[in-house]
Structure formats: structure tokens, C-alpha cells
Motif scaffolding. Sequence first.
Motif, mmCIF file in Angstrom:
data_model
loop_
_atom_site.group_PDB
_atom_site.id
_atom_site.type_symbol
_atom_site.label_atom_id
_atom_site.label_comp_id
_atom_site.label_asym_id
_atom_site.label_seq_id
_atom_site.Cartn_x
_atom_site.Cartn_y
_atom_site.Cartn_z
ATOM 1 N N ASP A 133 -15.682 8.004 -3.227
ATOM 2 C CA ASP A 133 -15.629 7.710 -1.792
ATOM 3 C C ASP A 133 -14.259 7.891 -1.151
ATOM 4 O OD1 ASP A 133 -18.339 6.885 -1.757
ATOM 5 O OD2 ASP A 133 -17.779 4.929 -2.540
ATOM 6 N N PHE A 134 -13.193 7.875 -1.938
ATOM 7 C CA PHE A 134 -11.878 7.852 -1.308
ATOM 8 C C PHE A 134 -11.102 9.155 -1.460
ATOM 9 C CE2 PHE A 134 -7.344 6.724 -1.008
ATOM 10 C CZ PHE A 134 -7.341 6.149 0.248
ATOM 11 N N PHE A 135 -10.894 9.617 -2.692
ATOM 12 C CA PHE A 135 -10.025 10.772 -2.917
ATOM 13 C C PHE A 135 -10.848 12.032 -3.149
ATOM 14 C CE2 PHE A 135 -5.678 12.154 -4.115
ATOM 15 C CZ PHE A 135 -4.952 11.265 -3.323
ATOM 16 N N THR A 136 -10.253 13.184 -2.856
ATOM 17 C CA THR A 136 -10.922 14.475 -3.005
ATOM 18 C C THR A 136 -10.105 15.391 -3.898
ATOM 19 O OG1 THR A 136 -11.906 14.300 -0.802
ATOM 20 C CG2 THR A 136 -11.819 16.493 -1.782
ATOM 21 N N TRP A 137 -10.775 16.036 -4.857
ATOM 22 C CA TRP A 137 -10.115 16.986 -5.749
ATOM 23 C C TRP A 137 -9.986 18.342 -5.052
ATOM 24 C CZ3 TRP A 137 -7.899 16.539 -10.539
ATOM 25 C CH2 TRP A 137 -7.529 17.729 -11.168
ATOM 26 N N VAL A 138 -8.840 18.993 -5.210
ATOM 27 C CA VAL A 138 -8.612 20.306 -4.605
ATOM 28 C C VAL A 138 -8.075 21.270 -5.651
ATOM 29 C CG1 VAL A 138 -7.349 21.609 -2.852
ATOM 30 C CG2 VAL A 138 -8.144 19.305 -2.334
ATOM 31 N N ASP A 139 -8.867 22.295 -5.983
ATOM 32 C CA ASP A 139 -8.354 23.408 -6.787
ATOM 33 C C ASP A 139 -7.564 24.333 -5.863
ATOM 34 O OD1 ASP A 139 -9.520 22.594 -9.157
ATOM 35 O OD2 ASP A 139 -11.372 23.656 -8.757
ATOM 36 N N SER A 140 -8.261 24.831 -4.842
ATOM 37 C CA SER A 140 -7.664 25.658 -3.796
ATOM 38 C C SER A 140 -8.258 25.218 -2.469
ATOM 39 C CB SER A 140 -7.961 27.144 -4.024
ATOM 40 O OG SER A 140 -7.209 27.657 -5.103
ATOM 41 N N PRO A 141 -7.452 25.047 -1.431
ATOM 42 C CA PRO A 141 -7.976 24.597 -0.135
ATOM 43 C C PRO A 141 -8.756 25.705 0.555
ATOM 44 C CG PRO A 141 -5.667 25.174 0.077
ATOM 45 C CD PRO A 141 -5.994 25.287 -1.396
ATOM 46 N N PRO A 142 -9.687 25.374 1.438
ATOM 47 C CA PRO A 142 -10.380 26.418 2.200
ATOM 48 C C PRO A 142 -9.404 27.123 3.143
ATOM 49 C CG PRO A 142 -10.919 24.246 3.055
ATOM 50 C CD PRO A 142 -10.161 24.020 1.786
ATOM 51 N N CYS A 143 -9.668 28.360 3.432
ATOM 52 C CA CYS A 143 -8.794 29.151 4.305
ATOM 53 C C CYS A 143 -8.693 28.504 5.688
ATOM 54 C CB CYS A 143 -9.327 30.574 4.434
ATOM 55 S SG CYS A 143 -8.409 31.604 5.590
ATOM 56 N N GLU A 144 -7.478 28.325 6.183
ATOM 57 C CA GLU A 144 -7.290 27.748 7.506
ATOM 58 C C GLU A 144 -7.785 28.681 8.605
ATOM 59 O OE1 GLU A 144 -3.386 24.839 6.886
ATOM 60 O OE2 GLU A 144 -3.121 26.821 7.800
ATOM 61 N N ASN A 145 -7.875 29.958 8.296
ATOM 62 C CA ASN A 145 -8.268 30.946 9.298
ATOM 63 C C ASN A 145 -9.782 31.104 9.410
ATOM 64 O OD1 ASN A 145 -7.809 33.122 11.200
ATOM 65 N ND2 ASN A 145 -8.391 34.518 9.563
ATOM 66 N N CYS A 146 -10.474 31.273 8.254
ATOM 67 C CA CYS A 146 -11.915 31.546 8.307
ATOM 68 C C CYS A 146 -12.747 30.603 7.437
ATOM 69 C CB CYS A 146 -12.182 32.993 7.910
ATOM 70 S SG CYS A 146 -11.878 33.325 6.148
#
Length: 446
Positions: free
Chosen positions: A215-228
Motif C-alpha cells: 500500500d505504501f511504497f512502489t518498486w521501480v526498475d525503470s520509470p515510465p517515459c515522461e514524454n509518452c
Amino acid sequence: MDIISKLQRNPKDVYQEATRLLIKIAENILKDPLNQKLRTLQKSNATISGKILNVFGGVDCLLLMGFQDRNSFLTLPVDASLEKLKEVKEDIIKYQKLYIENNGAVPQTSADAVTQQDKSEELIKKIELPPFHKKYDNKFLNEIAYRFHIAQIHDNKDLQDRARELIPISQLEVNALENLRVLQKEMKKGDSTDDLEVTLQDMLILELLNWFKNDFFTWVDSPPCENCKSATKFSHMSDDVNLLKYTDRVEMHRCQACNALTPFPRYNDLNILMATRKGRCGEWANCFTLFCRTMGWDSRHVIDETDHVWTEVYSIGQKRWLHCDPCENVCDTPLMYESGWNKQVSYVIAYSGEEIQDVTWRYTSNHKEVLTRRTKCTEGDLMKALLELRSERQKNLSESRKKYLVKRLLDELCELLVEKKPNDKDKKGRSSGSLAWRLARGEQKL
């Protein structure tokens, strides 16, 4: 953040149902203020629990109305201000209307913008520790000394106060108590082989792990593209001074669709992490250790030199340190890194505000083999450094606290001398991160 606006961080349907119920609760009391039944909200009630207490900001709104927490229920005292209750109800309606009119976004007034800017500055304001002075010529020993210095951050009262606002402590306690009662019944029937010394704290640790992971933290391998918004892949580390304002590490990830670059800052600052709530094991363990300290538990930030980080929490009932990995939502499976992830551990050091300890032996079933990989300093120099650092940090503690820590340390050293063998839980592979990411690190068995 305004208390009522916290509700808007929930999914739209959750937010709308929570506000509907809060408004209804307030209106019912205002229509019949002497009806004590309307003033009492049972935590065991599925609607109250699921649609208000488990919702981010829900308990805060009830407390703002004037409700008081009484363990198994919340109650609005007879002397509570009905004007305050009415004011909060009207504010909830106002926020709800703006939310709907602006499709989920409440526009800021200029005054709001100034307030938000002030809060942003407060958010990124780092907690200052005393300056660190180099202690050893050996690079590894000096890194250990620096990490021990940094570990004091988890005892900062301002950070703990902020963390306390985020942790749904009351609901975690309710869940833990229910699970403990179930476990105790199973023990009486003989259906469970668990240790009879399991306490409410032990169950709370499991609840905090579960909430933090799901519920609180999120795992990030690679963030989604800020552009698309397409998938990205790591490209390189940034040297842009603007991006490096609040951290010394910013990864750049290239979009697989439009080729644009998206930065992913690796923050260490706990104020920022409590807002971003995302990262990999370093961010997870840093924040989770703070939350454990906020709960009042003796906790340690554990750093494995083969590139992983987690937490240890001292169980009062079991009188031993429990391995807790928030990324995996697991407790007390210390051999999983070696047996399930294929890690060849070498140095695993645990840090807290008042203790430092080499806990490598808890995380391996082959002590002799591990010794062959420990080449960064002599065992004697490491032991001497740990003793010096521990003694210096504890010199201003009370005599009773010092005696307690020495007794606990001796018990732990006796435990670490025993070489344990992995069980089925220890042999499971890693779950955090994508399969490709885990395979690339050699931490997943096919």
C-alpha cells in the motif's frame, strides 16, 4: 498537505465513497446530537474499516471532526464542538465539489500556491547531522564508519513525527491483534508449531511489512517515459547539476518508443522518500527502517556488500533480531539471499543509532567459505573498528542501557556462532523487480 485533501490521493471511487460516508456520519450526528450510537464508530464494522479507516486520510478526517480513538472504536465525546464537526463536513463537501468540477484536480489559489511552495521547501530541507570526520585509512572501514554516522538519521524526531502521520497505526494494531488471537487459538488446538513467545509486536512487524509493500511504497526498475508513458531502459548516469540538486545519483532511462530520456533520482533524503514513495531496495529499506523506529522498535539498517539492503527488528518476545525485507514482504528468512538468490555474501553490517554489528553469519550457512571472500580488511581490524565505533556512540548512554545492550550483544554473538541450514522458505527466489532485472543480477533461478 491539508488533512482533507489527503483523501484525494486515493483512487477516484475510493475517494468518493469515503467522502460520502464521512459526510453522512457528520450529518447524522448533527441531526440527532444526543444519540450516542451515532457518535460511536466500531472498528470491527466492515464498512467503517474498509471504506474509511483503511483509506489514506480517512482516520485523519475523523480526528479532525473531533472523534477520539478508543482502541476498538472511535467516539465523538459529548462535549465535542458541533460547530467544528459542521465546519469539517462543509469543507469535505467543498473539496468534493471542486474535485468533481476539475476532474480530480483542485485548482490552487495564489495563497495555496505560496503555501505549497513553502511546504515543498520544507519537504526538501535535509536533516542536518554533525559533520563526519574520516576515522580510518582503510577505505572499507571508513565507509562503515560513515554509514554508522548516517544511521543516526532514523532517530530524528521530526522525521518520526512525519512518518507517524503516514502509518495507519490503529488499523495495523487491529489487524495484528486479530491475527495474534487466531494464532493463539491454533496453538491451543495444537494446529500450529509456531513459538509460543510470539507477541503483538511480532504480529505488528508482519502487518507493517505487508502494508509497506502493498500500500505504501512502489518498486521501480525503470520509470515510465515522461514524454509518452512508454517503457524505458537504463541508459547512463546523469551529470546535470540541475538534476543533481537533491541527490548525487540520477539515472537516465531512454524510452523504447520515442527515444526521450527520463531521469530517475535515487534519493537518500527521507523527507523526499516519504513523498515520492518509490525506488529500489536502498530507498525501501531506508524508509522502512525509519518507520520501524517510529513504531518504537529497536531497528537496524542492514547493508550487504553484494548490493542489497534491508532491516532488522529486535523482537522483545523472542529476544532476538528478526530479518525483515520490505521489498519482499518477508520476515525471519535470513538465508534466502544465499540459498534463493544465489548471492555469495561476504560482509553484512547492521547499523542503528546506538549499535553497529557484523551480522554476516546470520545470512550464510557456510561460514568457512564466506571467510575466504572477506578480503577488504583483516578480521582483527574489522572487529577493532566495530568495538571502537560502538563504544564511542554509546559513551553517553545510561549505565542501565549500556548493560542491556551488552547483554543483548552477547546473546546475539552466541546465536551467530551457530551455523544454520536453509529451509524451504529460504530457497525461494527474489520477487521484487522484473524477471529480466532479476536474471541480469543473477538473483533468480530458472
